[in-house]
Structure formats: structure tokens, C-alpha cells
Enzyme design. Structure first.
Site, PDB file in Angstrom:
ATOM      1  N   GLY A 252       0.839  -1.194   0.000  1.00 50.53           N
ATOM      2  CA  GLY A 252       0.000   0.000   0.000  1.00 50.53           C
ATOM      3  C   GLY A 252       0.875   1.245   0.000  1.00 50.53           C
ATOM      4  O   GLY A 252       0.621   2.204  -0.720  1.00 50.53           O
TER       5      GLY A 252
ATOM      6  N   ASN B  63       9.874   4.907   3.572  1.00 47.59           N
ATOM      7  CA  ASN B  63      11.248   5.408   3.414  1.00 47.59           C
ATOM      8  C   ASN B  63      11.391   6.785   4.056  1.00 47.59           C
ATOM      9  O   ASN B  63      10.578   7.678   3.809  1.00 47.59           O
ATOM     10  CB  ASN B  63      11.591   5.540   1.929  1.00 47.59           C
ATOM     11  CG  ASN B  63      11.093   4.371   1.117  1.00 47.59           C
ATOM     12  OD1 ASN B  63      11.499   3.257   1.342  1.00 47.59           O
ATOM     13  ND2 ASN B  63      10.160   4.627   0.211  1.00 47.59           N
TER      14      ASN B  63
ATOM     15  N   GLU C  62       2.220   5.626   7.650  1.00 47.00           N
ATOM     16  CA  GLU C  62       3.614   5.784   7.202  1.00 47.00           C
ATOM     17  C   GLU C  62       4.314   6.910   7.951  1.00 47.00           C
ATOM     18  O   GLU C  62       5.510   6.843   8.213  1.00 47.00           O
ATOM     19  CB  GLU C  62       3.683   6.014   5.686  1.00 47.00           C
ATOM     20  CG  GLU C  62       2.995   4.955   4.822  1.00 47.00           C
ATOM     21  CD  GLU C  62       3.378   3.520   5.158  1.00 47.00           C
ATOM     22  OE1 GLU C  62       4.465   3.295   5.714  1.00 47.00           O
ATOM     23  OE2 GLU C  62       2.561   2.608   4.868  1.00 47.00           O
TER      24      GLU C  62
ATOM     25  N   HIS D  16       5.662   5.710  11.179  1.00 42.34           N
ATOM     26  CA  HIS D  16       6.939   5.002  11.030  1.00 42.34           C
ATOM     27  C   HIS D  16       8.144   5.942  11.044  1.00 42.34           C
ATOM     28  O   HIS D  16       9.260   5.504  11.294  1.00 42.34           O
ATOM     29  CB  HIS D  16       6.982   4.271   9.688  1.00 42.34           C
ATOM     30  CG  HIS D  16       6.329   2.933   9.684  1.00 42.34           C
ATOM     31  ND1 HIS D  16       6.557   1.979  10.637  1.00 42.34           N
ATOM     32  CD2 HIS D  16       5.461   2.362   8.793  1.00 42.34           C
ATOM     33  CE1 HIS D  16       5.862   0.877  10.344  1.00 42.34           C
ATOM     34  NE2 HIS D  16       5.183   1.093   9.230  1.00 42.34           N
TER      35      HIS D  16
ATOM     36  N   GLU E 198       5.463  -2.481  12.753  1.00 40.51           N
ATOM     37  CA  GLU E 198       4.155  -2.474  12.089  1.00 40.51           C
ATOM     38  C   GLU E 198       2.987  -2.433  13.080  1.00 40.51           C
ATOM     39  O   GLU E 198       1.985  -1.776  12.821  1.00 40.51           O
ATOM     40  CB  GLU E 198       4.035  -3.672  11.144  1.00 40.51           C
ATOM     41  CG  GLU E 198       5.049  -3.653   9.995  1.00 40.51           C
ATOM     42  CD  GLU E 198       4.969  -2.404   9.129  1.00 40.51           C
ATOM     43  OE1 GLU E 198       4.008  -1.618   9.265  1.00 40.51           O
ATOM     44  OE2 GLU E 198       5.897  -2.214   8.313  1.00 40.51           O
TER      45      GLU E 198
HETATM   46  N1  BES Z   1       6.458  -1.071   5.799  1.00 46.65           N
HETATM   47  C1  BES Z   1       5.219  -1.297   5.158  1.00 46.65           C
HETATM   48  C2  BES Z   1       5.356  -1.560   3.694  1.00 46.65           C
HETATM   49  C3  BES Z   1       5.793  -2.951   3.364  1.00 46.65           C
HETATM   50  C4  BES Z   1       4.895  -3.979   3.418  1.00 46.65           C
HETATM   51  C5  BES Z   1       7.071  -3.215   2.983  1.00 46.65           C
HETATM   52  C6  BES Z   1       5.308  -5.259   3.109  1.00 46.65           C
HETATM   53  C7  BES Z   1       7.496  -4.486   2.692  1.00 46.65           C
HETATM   54  C8  BES Z   1       6.610  -5.524   2.753  1.00 46.65           C
HETATM   55  C9  BES Z   1       4.291  -0.107   5.317  1.00 46.65           C
HETATM   56  O1  BES Z   1       4.538   0.671   6.428  1.00 46.65           O
HETATM   57  C10 BES Z   1       2.904  -0.621   5.486  1.00 46.65           C
HETATM   58  O2  BES Z   1       2.659  -1.257   6.444  1.00 46.65           O
HETATM   59  N2  BES Z   1       2.026  -0.342   4.563  1.00 46.65           N
HETATM   60  C11 BES Z   1       0.675  -0.817   4.585  1.00 46.65           C
HETATM   61  C12 BES Z   1      -0.308   0.308   4.706  1.00 46.65           C
HETATM   62  C13 BES Z   1      -0.723   0.613   6.079  1.00 46.65           C
HETATM   63  C14 BES Z   1      -1.830   1.602   6.179  1.00 46.65           C
HETATM   64  C15 BES Z   1      -1.058  -0.573   6.893  1.00 46.65           C
HETATM   65  C16 BES Z   1       0.429  -1.539   3.303  1.00 46.65           C
HETATM   66  O3  BES Z   1       1.296  -1.526   2.452  1.00 46.65           O
HETATM   67  O4  BES Z   1      -0.635  -2.087   3.152  1.00 46.65           O
HETATM   68 ZN    ZN Z   2       3.894  -0.109   8.195  1.00 48.76          ZN
END
Ligand code: BES
Ligand code: ZN
Length: 999
Positions: free
Chosen positions: A395, A399, A432, A435, A454
Site C-alpha cells: 500500500g 522510506n 507511514e 513510522h 508495524e
Molecule cells: N512497511 C510497510 C510496507 C511494506 C509492506 C514493505 C510489506 C514491505 C513488505 C508499510 O509501512 C505498510 O505497512 N504499509 C501498509 C499500509 C498501512 C496503512 C497498513 C500496506 O502496504 O498495506
Molecule cells: Zn507499516
């Protein structure tokens, strides 16, 4: 319910038993407080003269066999629930070590042979501890039109222990030259070192440089590596390219996605989260492009002979992990604003879409300002960029200073997008940005503690969301998330929050709802125990103490322990029981005239007849799966005397007159509560009489627990179906969002049975009053509009003819006039009805508009509607389109296949397709691919033993990589469906027969 197995970015879906006995005995003061209930309860008490309400919030903690006194909690207090395990002693080690017996790709014992045929001397997946990186200076020259890049990285490494070898990570890069210099300081490197050997071992993505001499501890090395790589299309990790169209013209951009283990695909590096260093970047771009990096641009100068090339040089970053580095070359435009503290916030998108970035920009500014005070520390970089990437697997990605998003997670067009889309953008932005502190400033030491990143960002995202607009109702949204984690964590194929991971596929597999939602739920539980003020204080200390460094879960517990004012609370003892073993308890509550009877056991969705031995990896460090719980403030004495905890009711409380009793107040605890027949009857009566005495979260908890307990054989379906009747008066979006998937679960099971019509009638009988009250307008606040969409969609799913007619009429209007001003909430409803009840021309029209659409959220709706056709021919065509990225972007291919599989006419086609494509998909996307992980979930739609056997047979010898757990969970779900049909279907059918509704 399948959605509940979904990964985070698609939010939309036997054990040894040790009997424990304990008695709780409250003190007088505590007894008094026990009857000081929540406002809702207090009101009810006044209304029901002669009845006494006892509100109890239970909280469960896993504990070891040897019990000791525990803490207790009662509802109505802010700190709601307190869990403190009685357990004492050492928690499982946080280190996950690499094994000498790693398997090569095909499952063979690893041979450690380098690409040139020589033995590869380093036999661990983790890098040696002899060298620690301090600084990287990266030069990159991407050539987008030739789909390639070349570069050079200069790594400054500090020698920690004497060595003659350098091991770093590299993957899918060609290394053309390596040079090593030694220095006594990290600035002057006077001595060139001879290199004896250079070896690459692809399986472990490692490169080994053997030096001619040993270097001593305390000295520094400068390692300069020249490399080149392919700027791939259709993959979405490393340094890759995406295409997009502006006014009919196809354009390309290049961007990065490194988490978790793909920085090594863009430049050679020591690619582990604890190996933090500073990063400098110089990057070549064409004049028509811009470049972006984590840090602000320092200088731009002409590059080489070509008048068309520019070299952009960037400021060095603070110390950070490799997975957070990002760089981008594109021709996007931006909108920008400053926070009160002067941080520059920019949102980037293609020029024809940039107007849709305004909403995320405002949200980001508001959230950043709020987090600065929430975390008690400023945002650390001079700028925060947010950018929409045309092809993006997750999603969004946090970074540091350059956050990348899937277009649907950042672009919002108020004229077209739905409230769901607005909420999603807000949620992802808030996640994000959380993070930037939790994850970026302080990072987990290794991926086995991923949940620290997470789970915490998920917890915080719901606070951030409410800063932007409190009508999103962040805390109720978080309750929904907890419920989805409870669902997933009831599978035997779940995993503990903290889980040993070594290779990239294992690491990828922990980005799931256990790390996210269960993590967030546990943090909320602890917050409710500590109180908001201590919670924040501890948080600030944790961030300050570990800034620019790494931490393990225990560091967080320690920070909270130091500020805790809760008597006798050992944060780590309490929390270890939740994080080091999987699953959670169901607490059974019953009472008689004098006493509360409380018992607990692990809640498992599907009790196996022959329990499989507990997986070695996930063995509970507590030696048991039984639990102990406490009633907050009710604690006085704790004894181990029986199978139950017996809690005397407070003086003056006569159990026979208790109106009702509801455990787990506001769903603050991560467990389920079961009651005896009398308890459920009283709760059901209250729901029917006046459900608003319970908070929304309590209603979510009640309905979810009832359905899940019934599914697992702990509760009769007649109780649950009786409770459903109250839904005709339920007006809350979140409660509906909880109940509808459960009705859907029943309809999936009963679909081919005669009684399906009766279920349909029941569903429609409760949906219709909402349907009538809400109408088809666009009136109301966020959740009212979301609810309207959900009930209309549900009415259509249950074939309510009037709703189908109305939706197809909307579709017809839109068909005539693309600019028809449609209620944005109902766009998907109309597209879907148009496709399901229309012909091939309608499908073609939706397809064309999908291809033309410029608004990401609407494009997604059109795309998903295509999968709802009843025509198997077009469904097959659609499945084929998922393999052609000009028709369905790679980022979307799994969601389209899953949509087809959710369609009763498409399931078998999708399954056949998955089998046909399996080898190709694996070859194209690899063992850690999220695409494959998402696709295997389609099998959880199956119901029969026949299908179960077929699924097992197909996957028997397949290498599954990160899809292994999702597959095992899906198989467990099919098994549970088979058992469900045998065991519970008759009861559901007979209830439906006896309680027929009018249509
Ligand atoms: N760090 C993650 C992105 C990620 C996910 C990197 C899987 C590598 C593998 C990011 O912070 C994240 O959790 N994104 C979520 C959105 C959020 C609102 C829960 C996502 O990608 O769904
Ligand atoms: Zn995340």
C-alpha cells in the site's frame, strides 16, 4: 470472511491443555468500585430498579504452569483492563540465529558453492559481525529508456574484530570491480589492500571478498564497488521502473522498494536493519526529469558530455537502515506546504493527477504536527515527500523522508472518490508518518521483531486518522482491526508475534495481520493498563534512548516498566505471554447468586481430532496454552484451587438479579468471552431492548465473539441467530461491518442448500430497515455514507430486487453519460450491478472506462466490478488479462484473480488458472512475492473435502516461499468449512426453518 485473511494492504478480509484453578477474592474497596460502571451501565442501573449490574472487563494473559498472584480489572475505568502474567523467568531469546542447515532453493541441503564453482566460505544468512558500516556514498546512473542502471558505491566500514574477509549483500547485480583501502580513521584511507578472491553466492545473496592481509580491530575500510543492473518492469522491488500515461502518451519513471531485503538489488550493501549508516547519493538524470532522495537536493550540475544529462547531489542522511533508503527519477509535479515547525511537505504525482494530491498533503501536515507532540520528539528531516508510484506492490512504504504510495493510497478526488477511499488515504498517510519515528528513528534490531514497527504504526495510524477527521472514528476502526486479528490468530497455522525469520521469504511472510493488527491490539491493551499518560511518557523515553539505533521488544517493555504506576505490574511478564506464543484465550463467564465463575482455554477455530504436534518453531515458551486472567481492581487474593476462578460478587450484589454481564469492555483485551446460556440470554435481551447501552466496540465484540464461538462449536447457532435479529435496529457502521461478513460466511456455506432462501430472508429482514432509513442519497457523515454503501451492496448480494433495479438504473444513467453526477459511494455498487446483471457490451463498456480512468480509486472499482460478471467467458478473459500488464497492472493482478474467485461462477476458473500459471508466476515473481501470497488465498473459498484434497495434492511438492503460511491457513479454513457443514449446518438450517421471515 476471506477478507480477514488478507494482507495488510488489502484491508477490505491440538494443544496440550493444562487445567488451572484459581480464586479471586476482592477487597471491600475493590468490591465497591466494581459496581461503579460505565455511563451506559450506570444509566441502565437507574432504569432497572431492583437489578444490579456488574460490569467486568476481563483480560487474559498467557501464563506458565506455576501461577502466582495476578492483577485484575473492572470495566468503567479508563485503564479498562490489566493483564499481568504471573509468570516469572526468562523470555525466549530475541535473537534468531542462522542455521548451518539452511536449505537451498529446491529443498536440498545447502552446498555453499559460489558462482565460479569454488566453495563459498561464509555459511550464515546473517552477515559476520566483524565489520560495521558507517557511511555509504552512492553514485547511480539509471538509463530508463534502456532499462538499465550502473553505479558505484563507496562503503566505509569499521573493523570490529580482526579479519581478512568482507561479506556484503548483493542480488541480481553485476559487479565489475571491487577495490579496498584501509585507514586508521574513517576519513583517510592511505593503504590499498590486495584482494585474493571475490566470490558470489546467489542463494544467500552474498558477496565475499578475501583480502591478502588481515585488518585489525579499530581500523577502517573503504570498499568501492562498481556495479550494473537491469531496471526491471513488472517487478516491484529493488530499483525498478513503472509506466503511466499522460494525455495518451506512455511515460516511464524509476523508483525503489527495499523493505525488507531488496536494497541489495539496487546497490551492494550490508543489508540488515541493525547495520545503520549515513547515506549520500549522486544520481544522473535527464533534463526532463527530476530526482528525489530521502534528503534534500544539494546541487545539480551538468553531467559528462551530453547536454541532456544532469548530476543531482544530495545531502547526507542521518544514520538509518538500508531498507529505508529511497531514490526516484520521474517527471512528476508536486503540491507543497510547510508544517508549523517549518518542515517542507510535498506530494508528488504525474501532472494530470497532482490535483488529487491535495487531500493527502493537508492530511500529512496535520498528522506530522500532531505526531510531533504525540511522540514528544520533532520530525527529524528537513522535508517529507509523499509520492504516488504507478506500479507498487504494497500500500505504501515509509522510506525516511521519501514515502512511496500506491496511487489508491494517496490520490483522492473529492468529486469522484468514495469515503472509503478518503479514509484509506488518511489511514495510510497516518501509518507511514508514524513510522518516521517508530521504525525509522528507532528500528527493530532484526525482522523477528517486525511487529514493533508495524504493530505500533498500526496502533498510531488510528490516532493520526482522527486528527485529520474525527468522524473516521479511529478507535472503532481499531476495534475492527483487532477483530480481524482475533479471527486469524484462531488458526493453528497462525504464528507468535515474535517469530524467528532468516531468509527473505520468511521475512516477507511476517508482514501479516498478526504483526499489524494483533500487534496494534496488544499495544492498545497495554495502553489501557498503563493509562495514557504513562504510556506516552514511556514511549518518549524509548524513542529518545534508542534514536538512530535499534531496539528489541524488551526495550519497549522496559521503557514502559520504568514509568508504570500500576502496582505489581511486570510489563514484560504480562506482555511476553502475548508476544511469544500464538493464539489467545476464550474466557468463559458464568455466575450464580454469590459468585462469578471464570475459566479459560485457548480459542481454536478448528479443534483437530488428532492434534498435530505443536510446530517446533512456535512452541510456547510457557510450556502450556492455558491462561490466567485477572479482573482489574478486583484483585485481592489469588489461589490455585480449582478449574475456575471464583470471584465472590460484591456485597449487596445478588447474582440472581444481575441484569447482564459483559466482559472485555470496549474490546480492549485480545481475547474472546463466552457466557453460559443465561448470560447470553440476558445480553441478547438487552441488545433487543436497547443496544445503545453497549459501546460500539462492545457491540462489535459481542457479535464477533458470538459468531466465532458458534463457528468453533462453543456456542449454539440458535443464540447467534437470535442475536442477529437485533440488527434491524442497529445503526452503526462498524457493527454492520462486523456482522455482514459473518452472514456472508453463512451464505457461502448454504449457497447450494434449500435453506439458502431462508438465510437470505433473515439477512434482508435486518438489512431492509437500514436500507429504508438511509435511502440512496449522499447525505450524512463519513460512516453514515459508508454504511449506506455496505447495506445497499449487501441487499444486492442477497438479491433484493428493488435494490438491484435501482443500481442497474444508476448504471444505465452512467452508461449514457460518463459525467453523470453519481453518488460516489454508489459507484462501485452501480458498476457491479451493471456488470453482474448486464451483457457483454456492458462489460466492454466498464472495461473501456477502466482503461481510460484517471482516478485511481474509481479505476479500481471499475476493475473489480469486471470480476463480478456471471459470464464465464469474460471471467476467463479477465484472468488472462492479469498476465498482461498493459491491461491489468502487476500490482493489481492478485486482487483481480481473487475477485474472480469470490464470484461463484469464477472460483473454479480462478483455481484452474492459478494451477496453470503457478510455475510461471513463481519464476516471474519469486518466492517472496506478495502477489503469490495473495493469490493462494483464493482456495479458502472452497467448502468440500473433494476440493480440499485437490488443493493439498496440487501444492504437495510445490516450493511455496512466503506463500506457505497463507496457504496452510487457507487449507485450514477449507477444513473448517468441511467440518462446519457436517457439524453446524443442520442446526443453522433447523433454526432458519423454525424462524422463517417474511420476504
Ligand atoms: N512497511 C510497510 C510496507 C511494506 C509492506 C514493505 C510489506 C514491505 C513488505 C508499510 O509501512 C505498510 O505497512 N504499509 C501498509 C499500509 C498501512 C496503512 C497498513 C500496506 O502496504 O498495506
Ligand atoms: Zn507499516
Amino acid at each position: 470472511m476471506m477478507e480477514q485473511l488478507e494482507e495488510k494492504c488489502f484491508l477490505d478480509e491440538s494443544e496440550t491443555i493444562l487445567n488451572k484453578k484459581a480464586v479471586y477474592e476482592p477487597t471491600k474497596g475493590q468490591r465497591f468500585r466494581q459496581v461503579v460502571c460505565t455511563r451506559g451501565w450506570a444509566i441502565a442501573t437507574l432504569m432497572m430498579t431492583g437489578t444490579v449490574l456488574v460490569g467486568v472487563a476481563l483480560i487474559a494473559a498467557f501464563a506458565r504452569p506455576a501461577m502466582a498472584p495476578c492483577e485484575v480489572s473492572v470495566a468503567g475505568d479508563n485503564s479498562a483492563a490489566l493483564a499481568a502474567s504471573a509468570a516469572a523467568g526468562g523470555a525466549a531469546s530475541s535473537e534468531s540465529s542462522s542455521s548451518k542447515h539452511d536449505k537451498e532453493k529446491g529443498g536440498e541441503e545447502q552446498t555453499y558453492v559460489a558462482t565460479n564453482g569454488e566453495p563459498f566460505p561464509w555459511k550464515e544468512l546473517r552477515l559476520p559481525k566483524t565489520l560495521v558500516p558507517q557511511a555509504y556514498d552512492i553514485f547511480l546512473h539509471p538509463n530508463i529508456s534502456r532499462s538499465e542502471f550502473s553505479g558505484q558505491v563507496e562503503m566505509i566500514l569499521r573493523v570490529m574484530e580482526e579479519t581478512d574477509a568482507i561479506v556484503f549483500h548483493v542480488n541480481e547485480l553485476n559487479i565489475s570491480n571491487v577495490a579496498v583501502h584501509m585507514g586508521k580513521s574513517n576519513t583517510t584511507f592511505s593503504q590499498a589492500l590486495a584482494i585474493v578472491k571475490q566470490l558470489e553466492y546467489k542463494t544467500n545473496q552474498q558477496f565475499y571478498v578475501q583480502l591478502a592481509e588481515r585488518v585489525s580491530a579499530g581500523s577502517f575500510l573503504k570498499v568501492v564497488v562498481k556495479f550494473s543492473g537491469e531496471l526491471k518492469r513488472d517487478v516491484m522491488d529493488g530499483f525498478y521502473q513503472s509506466s503511466y500515461t499522460v494525455n495518451g502518451e506512455e511515460r516511464y519513471m524509476a523508483s525503489t522498494q527495499f523493505e525488507a531485503t531488496d536494497a541489495r538489488k539496487a546497490f551492494p550493501c550490508l543489508d540488515e536493519p541493525a547495520l545503520k549508516a549515513t547515506f549520500k547519493l549522486s544520481i544522473v538524470r535527464e533534463k526532463k526529469h527530476i530526482s528525489l532522495f530521502n534528503m534534500p537536493l544539494m546541487t545539480s550540475e551538468p553531467y559528462g558530455e551530453s547536454p541532456n544529462l544532469i548530476l543531482d547531489k544530495y545531502n547526507p542522511s542521518p544514520k538509518m537502515s538500508t531498507y529505508l533508503v529511497a531514490f526516484i527519477v520521474c517527471d512528476f509535479k508536486n503540491v507543497s506546504a510547510l508544517t508549523r515547525a517549518g518542515t517542507l511537505v510535498r506530494v508528488f504525482a504525474p501532472e494530470d493527477k497532482i490535483y488529487m494530491g491535495k487531500y493527502a498533503l493537508d492530511a500529512a501536515v496535520a498528522v506530522l504536527e500532531n505526531y510531533t507532540s504525540f511522540f514528544g520528539l520533532p520530525y527529524d528531516l528537513p522535508k517529507a515527500d509523499l509520492i504516488a508510484i504507478p506500479n507498487f506492490e504494497a500500500g505504501a512504504m515509509e522510506n525516511w523522508g521519501l514515502i512511496t504510495y500506491r496511487d489508491t493510497a494517496i490520490l483522492y478526488d473529492p468529486a469522484i472518490s468514495s469515503q472509503d477511499s478518503k479514509k484509506w488515504v488518511t489511514q495510510v498517510v497516518a501509518h507511514e508518518l508514524a513510522h518516521q519515528w517508530f521504525g525509522n528513528l528507532v528500528t527493530m534490531d532484526w525482522w523477528d521483531d517486525l511487529w514493533l514497527n508495524e504493530g505500533f504504526a498500526t496502533f498510531v495510524e488510528f490516532l493520526g486518522m482522527d486528527v485529520v477527521d474525527s468522524s473516521f472514528q479511529g478507535q472503532n476502526s481499531l476495534s475492527m482491526e483487532s477483530v480481524s486479528a482475533l479471527y486469524k490468530d484462531s488458526l493453528i497455522n497462525s504464528h507468535p508475534i515474535k517469530v524467528p525469520v532468516k531468509n527473505p521469504a520468511e521475512i516477507a511472510s511476517v508482514f501479516d495481520s498478526i504483526s499489524y493488527e494483533k500487534g496494534a491490539a496488544l499495544i492498545r491493551m497495554l495502553e489501557s493498563v498503563l493509562g495514557k499518560s504513562s504510556f506516552r511518557k514511556g514511549l518518549k523515553n524509548y524513542l529518545t534512548e534508542n534514536a538512530y539505533g535499534n531496539a528489541v521488544t524488551g526495550d519497549l517493555w522496559r521503557a514502559w516498566q520504568q514509568v508504570s504506576t500500576v502496582k505489581d505490574l511486570s510489563v514484560s511478564e504480562m506482555m511476553d505471554t502475548w508476544t511469544l506464543q500464538m493464539g489467545y484465550p476464550v474466557v468463559s463467564v458464568a455466575w450464580d447468586s454469590r459468585t462469578l465463575h471464570l475459566s479459560q482455554e485457548r480459542f481454536i477455530r478448528l479443534e483437530k481430532k488428532d492434534p498435530e504436534p505443536e510446530k517446533e518453531d512456535f512452541k510456547s515458551p510457557f510450556g502450556c496454552t492455558y491462561l490466567t486472567f485477572k479482573l482489574h481492581f478486583l484483585l485481592a487474593m489469588w489461589e490455585q484451587t480449582g478449574f475456575f476462578s471464583l470471584v465472590p460478587l460484591p456485597d449487596g450484589v445478588d447474582g440472581d438479579n444481575v441484569l447482564w454481564l459483559k466482559g472485555n469492555k470496549d474490546l480492549n483485551g485480545f481475547y474472546r468471552v463466552n457466557y453460559d446460556a443465561k448470560g447470553w440470554k440476558k445480553l441478547t435481551d438487552q441488545l433487543k431492548k436497547d443496544h445503545t447501552v453497549f459501546s460500539v466496540s462492545d457491540r462489535i465484540g459481542l457479535m464477533e465473539d458470538a459468531f466465532c464461538l458458534a463457528m468453533a462449536g462453543h456456542l449454539n447457532y440458535s443464540v447467534v441467530l437470535g442475536m442477529v435479529e437485533y440488527m434491524s435496529r442497529e445503526t452503526d457502521y462498524f457493527v454492520w461491518k462486523t456482522v455482514l461478513p459473518h452472514l456472508d460466511f453463512l451464505s457461502q456455506r448454504l449457497l447450494l442448500e434449500e435453506e439458502y432462501d431462508l438465510l437470505r430472508d433473515l439477512a434482508l429482514s435486518v438489512i431492509r430497515p437500514r436500507l429504508e432509513a438511509l435511502g440512496w442519497s449522499s447525505a450524512g457523515d463519513v460512516t453514515t455514507r459508508q454504511l449506506r454503501k455496505s447495506v445497499i451492496q449487501a441487499a444486492i448480494d442477497y438479491e433484493d430486487q428493488a435494490s438491484i433495479d435501482r443500481a442497474t438504473d444508476l448504471f444505465a444513467e452512467w452508461k449514457k453519460n460518463q459525467n453523470y453526477s453519481m453518488n460516489n459511494e454508489l459507484r462501485y455498487v452501480a458498476y457491479q450491478a451493471g456488470v453482474t446483471y448486464g451483457n457483454k457490451d456492458d462489460w466492454d463498456l466498464v472495461y473501456d472506462r477502466y482503461m481510460d480512468s484517471n482516478v485511481a480509486s474509481d479505476k479500481e472499482h471499475l476493475q473489480l466490478a469486471l470480476g463480478t460478471s456471471r459470464d464465464v467467458r469474460v471471467l476467463q478473459i479477465l484472468l488472462q488479462y492479469t498476465q498482461d500488464s498493459s491491461k491489468v497492472k502487476t500490482q493489481d493482478s492478485a486482487q483481480v484473480v481473487r475477485k474472480v474467485a469470490r464470484n461463484r461462477n469464477g472460483l473454479l476458473l480462478a483455481w484452474r488458472f492459478l494451477r496453470q500459471q503457478w510455475d510461471l508466476l513463481m519464476e516471474r515473481y519469486g518466492v517472496k512475492s506478495a502477489i503469490i501470497r495473495r493469490m493462494v488465498l483464493i482456495v479458502s473459498n472452497f467448502n468440500t473435502k473433494f476440493d480440499l484434497d485437490e488443493v493439498k495434492e496440487f501444492f504437495k511438492d510445490k516450493e511455496l516461499g512466503s506463500a506457505a503460511r497463507p496457504l496452510h491457513q487457507s487449507v485450514e479454513l477449507i477444513e473448517s468449512h468441511v467440518v462446519w457443514s457436517e457439524k453446524y449446518m443442520p442446526e443453522v438450517k433447523s433454526w432458519l426453518q423454525k424462524n422463517r421471515r417474511r420476504r
